[in-house]
Scaffold this motif. Structure first.
Motif, PDB file in Angstrom:
ATOM      1  N   SER A   1      -5.382   0.263   6.786  1.00 37.18           N
ATOM      2  CA  SER A   1      -5.739  -0.793   5.679  1.00 37.18           C
ATOM      3  C   SER A   1      -5.454  -2.206   5.978  1.00 37.18           C
ATOM      4  O   SER A   1      -4.787  -2.361   6.920  1.00 37.18           O
ATOM      5  N   GLU A   2      -5.892  -3.112   5.130  1.00 37.45           N
ATOM      6  CA  GLU A   2      -5.431  -4.536   5.317  1.00 37.45           C
ATOM      7  C   GLU A   2      -3.856  -4.720   5.111  1.00 37.45           C
ATOM      8  O   GLU A   2      -3.131  -5.393   5.613  1.00 37.45           O
ATOM      9  N   ASN A   3      -3.230  -3.825   4.087  1.00 41.55           N
ATOM     10  CA  ASN A   3      -2.062  -3.853   3.736  1.00 41.55           C
ATOM     11  C   ASN A   3      -1.058  -3.399   5.201  1.00 41.55           C
ATOM     12  O   ASN A   3      -0.059  -4.095   5.087  1.00 41.55           O
TER      13      ASN A   3
ATOM     14  N   SER B   1     -12.471  -7.908   6.653  1.00 35.58           N
ATOM     15  CA  SER B   1     -13.129  -7.952   5.242  1.00 35.58           C
ATOM     16  C   SER B   1     -13.754  -9.249   5.224  1.00 35.58           C
ATOM     17  O   SER B   1     -13.579 -10.389   6.322  1.00 35.58           O
TER      18      SER B   1
ATOM     19  N   GLU C   1       3.862  -0.859  -1.185  1.00 28.51           N
ATOM     20  CA  GLU C   1       2.893  -0.491  -0.245  1.00 28.51           C
ATOM     21  C   GLU C   1       3.534  -1.270   1.291  1.00 28.51           C
ATOM     22  O   GLU C   1       3.932  -0.767   2.398  1.00 28.51           O
TER      23      GLU C   1
ATOM     24  N   LYS D   1      -7.271  -0.293  10.848  1.00 33.91           N
ATOM     25  CA  LYS D   1      -8.236   0.856  10.356  1.00 33.91           C
ATOM     26  C   LYS D   1      -7.464   1.786   9.161  1.00 33.91           C
ATOM     27  O   LYS D   1      -8.184   2.335   8.530  1.00 33.91           O
TER      28      LYS D   1
END
Length: 465
Positions: free
Chosen positions: A53-55, A360, A137, A51
């Motif tokens: 981020s995908e990173n 996604s 990141e 939740k």
């Protein structure tokens, strides 16, 4: 009568007397439930991290090889401790069992010191070797997350040691209790630490690591208290202690093949991450999600393993072939049922599974066919897992190690690399079913040999595999 026999408890251990069907579930069900909860909080970790981020999900996924290595050393050492303790108890050698427990505790302390040093030195180079400087990141989140897990890994080492002592004496209900306490603590703390709820600072991906280590420490404390209050067959007193290197060597002789087997899993996931990151960070995230999801189905089987290992070892020590064979048969049937459910979920509801991780469109495009292809190996893996446990319980853990090396290094990684060059990302996932077929073949050959050289020679009834 020997001194060791004089110190024996009055009541006979249930592993030698209780009907096998009931005993397997009596020993294994608490472990299966606790392992299922552990798998659940592993999934919850990633759900909350996703939740962000995908990173963030990728950063946590890339930490998996070293996290697996910690668990490999802890549980592998536990295999040696567990098998020796159960065999000594089965032979009524209670003083020897006490010595095994104490020397096992020393080995766990030594293991933690090693990972403390590694956590302070190799985490950043480890991430750079996978992604370079391509995504700062992911690097920053991953280094913070993994450093926290490794530096504070004393919790998981203490937790697994005390749980293995409880399991070796048949007190799996207390082992389950400790694991449940740790898992529930983790699940509660995850959103609080990750998103900064209830006045706590927002720690992001690092918050998931904090929740994990706090949960492990809670589980360790509960397991210690349960041993102290309820486990009277083994006394862990360091008064007058001196290292017994023969016992330590025997623990590792049994446990190192298991450590190597699971460490090979670390090498495999590291190599797969390297292959997949060449396509995209999303492909690596899908692989990480797969590992979280498959644990929900495999962890109960590993709980079953934890339950049957002392039963087989105890009855091997007591020279009771009939009970050993029936334990193996019951566990094979149970493992098949558990992993068939996993196969069905991967084949029929992959969208739902991936949707839990805020997938996604790109992740769904990659992940749905990936889960369906990988899920095929569930139909074979149940046999290989249980047979590997039989090898370990009978002191032939090197057979499990050979099977694991062949599956994950000799077959899976080369197959994945070749398929990535020949067929692209979609073809890579077929390496898993291919490797499992090889594992099944070799496991069967070793089981035939074990039956001929060990099981069939135990003078107890006429039942053989």
């Amino acid at each position: 009568m020997s001194q060791e026999t004089n110190s024996a408890p009055v009541t006979e251990n249930k592993m030698g007397t209780m009907p096998i069907g009931r005993l397997v579930f009596n020993m294994s069900l608490p472990m299966m439930i606790s392992m299922l909860v552990q798998a659940l909080y592993n999934i919850v970790d990633s759900i909350f991290v996703a939740k962000l981020s995908e990173n963030a999900l990728t950063a946590v996924s890339l930490a998996f090889p070293l996290q697996t290595l910690i668990i490999a050393v802890a549980t592998g050492t536990g295999v040696g401790v567990n098998a020796l303790l159960s065999k000594s108890l089965g032979a009524h050698k209670y003083d020897e069992a006490n010595k095994i427990g104490i020397n096992g505790a020393v080995l766990y302390a030594f293991s933690y010191v090693i990972f403390l040093i590694l956590g302070l030195t190799i985490v950043k180079p480890f991430y750079m070797s996978q992604i370079g400087n391509a995504d700062i990141e992911i690097m920053d989140m991953g280094v913070s997350y993994l450093s926290t897990v490794m530096i504070f890994s004393f919790g998981i080492f203490a937790e697994i040691f005390f749980e293995r002592v409880l399991t070796s004496t048949g007190r799996t209900i207390f082992s389950m209790t400790s694991q449940l306490c740790g898992a529930i603590t983790n699940i509660i703390l995850d959103p609080i630490m990750i998103f900064g709820l209830l006045g706590f600072p927002k720690l992001g991906a690092t918050g998931a690591a904090v929740a994990t280590v706090v949960g492990q420490c809670v589980a360790a404390v509960v397991a210690f208290v349960c041993n102290h209050k309820f486990n009277h067959e083994i006394s862990l007193s360091f008064k007058g202690y001196s290292p017994d290197f023969k016992i330590m060597g025997t623990i590792y002789a049994i446990g190192i093949p298991s450590i190597i087997m699971q460490s090979i899993g670390s090498i495999m996931t590291y190599a797969m991450n390297r292959i997949l990151i060449g396509f995209s960070s999303t492909a690596a995230a899908v692989f990480g999600v797969y590992f979280k999801l498959q644990s929900f189905f495999f962890m109960p089987v590993f709980g079953l393993n934890n339950g049957i290992t002392p039963i087989i070892a105890f009855n091997y020590g007591a020279q009771n072939r009939k009970r050993m064979v029936k334990t193996i048969k019951v566990s094979l049937i149970t493992a098949f049922c558990l992993l068939f459910v996993g196969f069905a979920c991967f084949e029929f509801i992959p969208h739902v599974l991936l949707g839990m991780f805020s997938a996604s469109d790109d992740m769904l495009k990659i992940g749905v066919p990936a889960l369906r292809i990988i899920g095929v190996h569930f139909l074979i893996a149940w046999f290989c897992i249980i047979v590997g446990t039989v090898f370990q319980a009978l002191g032939k853990a090197v057979f499990s190690m050979i099977v694991s090396i062949m599956r994950q290094l000799v077959v899976l990684i080369p197959a994945a690399y070749i398929l990535s060059k020949l067929g692209g990302l979609h073809a890579v996932w077929w390496a898993f079913p291919i490797a499992e077929v090889i594992s099944f073949t070799v496991s069967t050959l070793f089981l035939i040999r074990i039956n001929r050289t060990i099981i069939s020679k135990i003078p107890d009834g006429s039942d053989v595999l």
